[in-house]
Write an enzyme that holds these catalytic residues in place. Structure first.
Site, short mmCIF file in Angstrom:
data_model
loop_
_atom_site.label_atom_id
_atom_site.label_comp_id
_atom_site.label_asym_id
_atom_site.label_seq_id
_atom_site.Cartn_x
_atom_site.Cartn_y
_atom_site.Cartn_z
N ASP A 6 13.49 -17.83 -2.97
CA ASP A 6 14.54 -17.83 -2.06
C ASP A 6 15.45 -17.13 -1.12
O ASP A 6 16.37 -16.70 -1.21
CB ASP A 6 15.32 -18.79 -2.21
CG ASP A 6 15.07 -20.19 -2.49
OD1 ASP A 6 14.17 -20.40 -2.54
OD2 ASP A 6 16.19 -21.72 -3.02
N ASP B 84 14.00 -22.97 0.25
CA ASP B 84 14.99 -23.26 0.37
C ASP B 84 14.52 -23.75 1.99
O ASP B 84 15.28 -22.86 3.07
CB ASP B 84 16.44 -23.21 0.88
CG ASP B 84 17.30 -24.46 -0.49
OD1 ASP B 84 16.56 -24.68 -0.54
OD2 ASP B 84 18.41 -23.57 -0.70
N HIS C 138 16.17 -27.27 4.16
CA HIS C 138 16.73 -27.72 4.51
C HIS C 138 16.79 -28.90 5.90
O HIS C 138 16.98 -28.41 6.84
CB HIS C 138 18.86 -27.84 4.14
CG HIS C 138 18.44 -27.69 2.22
ND1 HIS C 138 18.40 -28.14 1.40
CD2 HIS C 138 19.43 -26.14 2.15
CE1 HIS C 138 18.27 -27.83 0.73
NE2 HIS C 138 19.11 -26.03 0.54
N HIS D 299 22.39 -32.41 5.17
CA HIS D 299 21.33 -32.43 3.06
C HIS D 299 22.54 -33.12 2.26
O HIS D 299 23.73 -32.21 2.90
CB HIS D 299 20.32 -31.09 2.87
CG HIS D 299 20.01 -31.48 1.77
ND1 HIS D 299 20.34 -30.24 0.31
CD2 HIS D 299 19.13 -31.84 1.83
CE1 HIS D 299 19.16 -30.38 -0.10
NE2 HIS D 299 18.41 -31.36 0.48
N HIS E 3 23.04 -23.99 5.33
CA HIS E 3 22.38 -23.06 4.94
C HIS E 3 20.73 -23.87 5.03
O HIS E 3 20.74 -24.80 4.49
CB HIS E 3 23.27 -22.66 3.17
CG HIS E 3 22.39 -23.35 2.18
ND1 HIS E 3 23.07 -24.32 1.29
CD2 HIS E 3 20.96 -23.55 1.74
CE1 HIS E 3 22.25 -24.87 0.80
NE2 HIS E 3 21.73 -23.73 0.67
N LYS F 113 11.32 -25.89 -0.80
CA LYS F 113 11.48 -27.15 -1.25
C LYS F 113 13.33 -27.18 -0.89
O LYS F 113 13.59 -26.56 0.20
CB LYS F 113 11.96 -26.43 -3.04
CG LYS F 113 13.42 -25.08 -2.09
CD LYS F 113 13.13 -24.66 -4.39
CE LYS F 113 13.43 -23.22 -4.09
NZ LYS F 113 14.91 -23.86 -4.26
N CYS G 281 18.82 -21.52 -8.18
CA CYS G 281 17.12 -21.18 -7.84
C CYS G 281 16.60 -20.62 -8.95
O CYS G 281 15.60 -21.36 -9.43
CB CYS G 281 16.86 -21.16 -6.82
SG CYS G 281 18.28 -22.94 -6.07
ZN LIG Z 1 20.18 -24.97 -0.84
#
Ligand SMILES: [Zn+2]
Length: 191
Positions: A18, A60, A62, A66, A79, A104, A143
């Site tokens: 990320d 990430d 989203h 989310h 974000h 993800k 993460c």
């Molecule tokens: Zn996130």
């Protein structure tokens, strides 16, 4: 201390967690000095490419509304919205063209902190003969922590690139280090 040139070897993989615009200073969920991981990880990436070690960056990614967002049941400001500027990798991160991105955070019902969480990554790494996972990126106490712990759970030898990661909070970072250490994650600083 670890010199990537000397330690990266066949059977290794580099998982870059990320390193996205929103997690760096100026982004929607900025991690203090988060951008400082970029030159460190670029060295690891360049060496990995040269030595044939696969590189898997995670991101990430989203949807709107989310469940991880404040107002929708989660702790984080919005974000890394899909296809947004903030969801792009840091512009200075030098990923190889051959890289396979692990996406993800796309589930509508829950968050996914770990790059291994329902992404198929563990099976992919086993199929490629990977034994040892090097992890760096953002954030160390969220993460990166989840990814390193899952790597151990999946049976991989796991190495954290200490100077290639930054925590959301100092206290969180220290707690995460303790947890990772107990799980058998090893810590290496780039020489
Ligand atoms: Zn996130």
């Amino acid at each position: 201390m670890a010199d990537p040139e000397r330690v990266l070897q066949h059977g290794d993989v580099l998982v870059v967690v990320d390193v996205q615009v929103d997690f760096c200073p100026g982004g929607a969920l900025p991690i203090e000095r988060g951008d400082e991981v970029v030159p460190v990880l670029n060295r690891w990436i360049a060496t990995a490419v040269r030595t044939g070690v696969p590189v898997y960056p995670s991101r990430d990614w989203h949807p709107n509304r989310h469940v991880s967002f404040i107002g929708f049941g989660g702790p984080w400001p919005p974000h890394c919205l899909q296809d947004s500027e903030g969801a792009r990798f840091h512009p200075d991160l030098r990923l190889p063209d051959s890289t396979v991105i692990v996406t993800k955070g796309v589930r509508l019902d829950r968050d996914q902190y770990s790059a291994f969480d329902e992404t198929g990554l563990a099976a992919e790494l086993r199929a490629r003969g990977v034994k040892r996972v090097w992890v760096g990126g953002l954030a160390q106490d969220v993460c990166v922590r989840a990814t390193a712990l899952d790597a151990r759970r999946e049976g991989f030898e796991t190495m954290l690139i200490v100077d290639g990661t930054r925590p959301v909070t100092q206290a969180g970072g220290e707690a995460a280090n303790e947890e990772m250490r107990r799980a058998g994650v090893r810590f290496e600083t780039t020489r």
